[in-house]
Design an enzyme around this catalytic site. Structure first.
Site, PDB file in Angstrom:
ATOM      1  N   GLU A  62      -1.888   4.636  -2.620  1.00  0.00           N
ATOM      2  CA  GLU A  62      -1.963   6.268  -2.872  1.00  0.00           C
ATOM      3  C   GLU A  62      -1.386   6.854  -3.308  1.00  0.00           C
ATOM      4  OE1 GLU A  62      -4.471  10.127  -0.619  1.00  0.00           O
ATOM      5  OE2 GLU A  62      -4.715   7.526   0.349  1.00  0.00           O
ATOM      6  N   SER A  63      -0.269   6.258  -3.920  1.00  0.00           N
ATOM      7  CA  SER A  63       0.913   7.739  -3.950  1.00  0.00           C
ATOM      8  C   SER A  63       1.239   7.283  -4.903  1.00  0.00           C
ATOM      9  CB  SER A  63       2.808   7.385  -3.444  1.00  0.00           C
ATOM     10  OG  SER A  63       2.521   7.725  -1.907  1.00  0.00           O
TER      11      SER A  63
END
Length: 140
Positions: A62-63
């Protein structure tokens, strides 16, 4: 024109005082429609059995996927929100390094869809993730 150094510096600045800094996620490469970051596998990201925690893999995915969407927006006027993520964990990892590489699948005005492959130092696929981001107007 794409500016790799600017993108990597933007990602470095975004990471300060965040989960990315806690997990030691470092952005390492960028190209048009692609962003890569690495994360060390150590006790900080282990689950109780001494393996890479699936949640840490998802945090890496997700980062890198969210930061990748930021490459396509004017961050002074718009912001990115992850709205759905899925992950298939295919191989375990005890130590070393993992790399998350996000590649754009769909780039709309308000929705971005990314495929994020998490691999190890030898290129073995650890997890395969899909992330959907929404682009929203930045609140003043």
């Amino acid at each position: 024109m794409f500016d790799k150094a600017r993108v990597l510096e933007m990602c470095k600045q975004f990471s300060k005082n965040t989960l990315m800094e806690t997990l030691e996620i470092e952005f390492t490469d960028a190209a048009e429609g692609m962003l890569q970051a690495k994360m060390p596998v150590n006790p900080r990201v282990h689950q109780p059995m001494g393996l890479l925690h699936g949640g840490a893999s998802v945090a890496l995915a997700e980062s890198v996927g969210s930061a990748a969407s930021a490459m396509f927006v004017n961050t002074d006027e718009e912001e990115v929100r992850g709205i759905e993520i899925s992950a298939n964990h295919l191989k375990s990892k005890r130590e070393g390094m993992v790399y998350g590489t996000a590649r754009i699948i769909h780039k709309g005005r308000s929705i971005h869809l990314w495929e994020i492959k998490i691999t190890d130092e030898e290129g073995a696929l650890i997890s395969l993730c899909k992330l959907t981001n929404m682009v929203l107007p930045r609140k003043k």
